[in-house]
Enzyme design. Structure first.
Site, short mmCIF file in Angstrom:
data_model
loop_
_atom_site.label_atom_id
_atom_site.label_comp_id
_atom_site.label_asym_id
_atom_site.label_seq_id
_atom_site.Cartn_x
_atom_site.Cartn_y
_atom_site.Cartn_z
N ARG A 92 0.14 -26.73 36.41
CA ARG A 92 -1.14 -26.16 35.38
C ARG A 92 -1.37 -24.70 35.95
NH1 ARG A 92 -6.80 -28.94 33.53
NH2 ARG A 92 -5.19 -30.03 31.96
N HIS B 297 0.15 -27.89 25.82
CA HIS B 297 -0.51 -29.21 26.73
C HIS B 297 0.90 -30.29 26.81
CE1 HIS B 297 -2.60 -31.04 29.83
NE2 HIS B 297 -3.90 -30.84 28.82
N GLN C 203 -0.69 -33.72 26.93
CA GLN C 203 -1.84 -33.78 26.02
C GLN C 203 -1.29 -34.72 24.66
OE1 GLN C 203 -5.60 -34.29 26.91
NE2 GLN C 203 -5.24 -35.42 25.57
N ASP D 57 -11.25 -29.86 20.33
CA ASP D 57 -11.19 -29.72 21.42
C ASP D 57 -12.05 -28.36 21.65
OD1 ASP D 57 -9.98 -29.17 23.79
OD2 ASP D 57 -8.37 -27.90 23.91
N CYS E 160 -9.34 -34.28 23.50
CA CYS E 160 -8.36 -34.31 24.90
C CYS E 160 -9.59 -34.06 25.66
CB CYS E 160 -7.63 -33.07 24.79
SG CYS E 160 -7.92 -31.83 24.90
N ARG F 161 -3.36 -40.22 28.95
CA ARG F 161 -2.39 -39.61 29.61
C ARG F 161 -1.38 -40.57 31.03
NH1 ARG F 161 -4.60 -34.57 29.93
NH2 ARG F 161 -2.56 -34.24 31.76
N1 CP Z 1 -7.39 -32.92 28.73
C1 CP Z 1 -6.83 -32.63 30.22
O1 CP Z 1 -5.83 -31.82 30.15
O2 CP Z 1 -7.97 -32.59 30.88
P1 CP Z 1 -8.47 -31.84 32.70
O3 CP Z 1 -8.56 -30.45 32.16
O4 CP Z 1 -9.36 -32.25 33.03
O5 CP Z 1 -7.14 -32.28 33.00
N1 NVA Z 2 -8.20 -26.10 25.48
C1 NVA Z 2 -8.65 -26.51 26.71
C2 NVA Z 2 -8.06 -27.70 27.00
C3 NVA Z 2 -8.20 -28.17 28.35
C4 NVA Z 2 -7.95 -29.60 28.64
C5 NVA Z 2 -8.31 -25.05 27.58
O1 NVA Z 2 -6.82 -25.06 27.70
O2 NVA Z 2 -9.03 -25.12 28.41
#
Ligand code: CP
Ligand code: NVA
Length: 301
Positions: free
Chosen positions: A98, A125, A128, A219, A259, A287
């Site tokens: 990430r 993502h 997701q 989101d 999400c 997930r």
């Molecule tokens: N949806 C998602 O990726 O959640 P987190 O940021 O908690 O991993």
């Molecule tokens: N769009 C959000 C998703 C978090 C899972 C972000 O990037 O923070």
């Protein structure tokens, strides 16, 4: 060797991965198929769901996950990502990252000896999107449905554009001008839609878009990395909230996805998030099942 930095990287396997996810969810499938395998999980940003679901997935598949925060790695002191990849991928069988910048994950993958999975970047993502597709399949029984995303055209939407069109779903993104999803990915999604028969639309007209939708999705308005623009974003996105009034315009059987994490009374109201049409907690659970299938597909011998 296959990396999964984008949904496009699994375009030929997405249906099989979803089938495998259902097998795992039902408690079937090979016992400990990843026995002896290790997964490094590199986090440059916060995470609840991604971290826990990947960690538990590796354990349940018989493998071993290593949680690595970039602030504890030499990466946090300036070691370049290419060197981190060259060394790290001599120890482990797979890496999930990430990162803030999608380009960093690309650089990592180019120097990797093992499969690399995008666990969220500013651009996509994909993990997701896999869980989201599994949830829609469970709730609706097929992909012959119309999904409408309401809000900021962010990383999550970019992956949804690709996943929905690859699976032949109709998809509309309702977002204010200036908050559209990535133009390159949108172009690619339109190309895919032409082949698979999906109807795809990006529009600012939210009420019109939501009419008759089978799935509504939203989101956060302020993603990780967008904090400096928070005030402006809250103003610009105000009319794009999923609330009970908007939900009434959708099909009466419509389900709501998010999400997570959610910010109540910004992109969604408490009433909808925890209401009878919400599928968000199943979506969060999925997930785990979807990622088990992805790991199985990438790391099994
Ligand atoms: N949806 C998602 O990726 O959640 P987190 O940021 O908690 O991993
Ligand atoms: N769009 C959000 C998703 C978090 C899972 C972000 O990037 O923070």
């Amino acid at each position: 060797m296959q990396h999964v930095l984008s949904v496009l990287d699994i375009q030929d396997q997405i249906s099989d991965i979803l089938k495998q996810a259902q097998i795992f969810k039902q408690g079937h499938g090979t016992v400990e198929p990843l026995k002896g395998k290790t997964l490094a999980m590199v986090f440059e940003k916060s995470s609840t769901r991604t971290r826990i679901s990947f960690e538990v997935a590796m354990y349940q598949l018989g493998g071993f996950p290593l949680y690595l925060s970039t602030s504890d790695l030499q990466l946090g002191r300036g070691e370049i990502i290419e060197d981190t990849s060259r060394a790290m991928t001599r120890y482990v069988d797979g890496v999930m990252i990430r990162a803030r910048e999608h380009q960093d994950v690309v650089k990592f993958s180019r120097n990797s000896r093992v499969p690399v999975i995008n666990g969220l970047t500013n651009l996509e993502h994909p993990c997701q999107a896999l869980a989201d597709m599994l949830t829609i399949l469970e709730r609706k029984g097929s992909f012959k449905v119309k999904m409408v995303y309401v809000g900021d055209g962010n990383n999550v939407v970019n992956s949804l554009l690709l996943a929905t069109t690859l699976l032949g779903m109709d998809f509309t993104v309702a977002c204010p001008p200036g908050y559209e999803p990535d133009p390159e990915i949108t172009k690619e999604a339109f190309k895919i839609a032409e082949k698979t028969g999906s109807t795809l639309e990006v529009t600012p007209h939210v009420q019109k878009a939501v009419k008759g939708a089978d799935v509504l999705y939203t989101d956060v308005w302020v993603s990780m990395g967008d904090e400096e623009e928070a005030d402006q974003r809250l103003k610009d996105l105000q009319a794009y909230q999923i609330n009970s009034e908007l939900l009434k315009l959708a099909d009466p059987e419509a389900v709501v996805l998010h999400c997570l994490p959610a910010v109540r009374d910004q992109e969604i109201t408490e009433e909808v998030l925890n209401g009878p049409q919400s599928a968000v907690w199943d979506q969060a659970e999925n997930r785990l099942h979807a990622q088990k299938a992805l790991l199985y597909f990438l790391l099994k011998d």
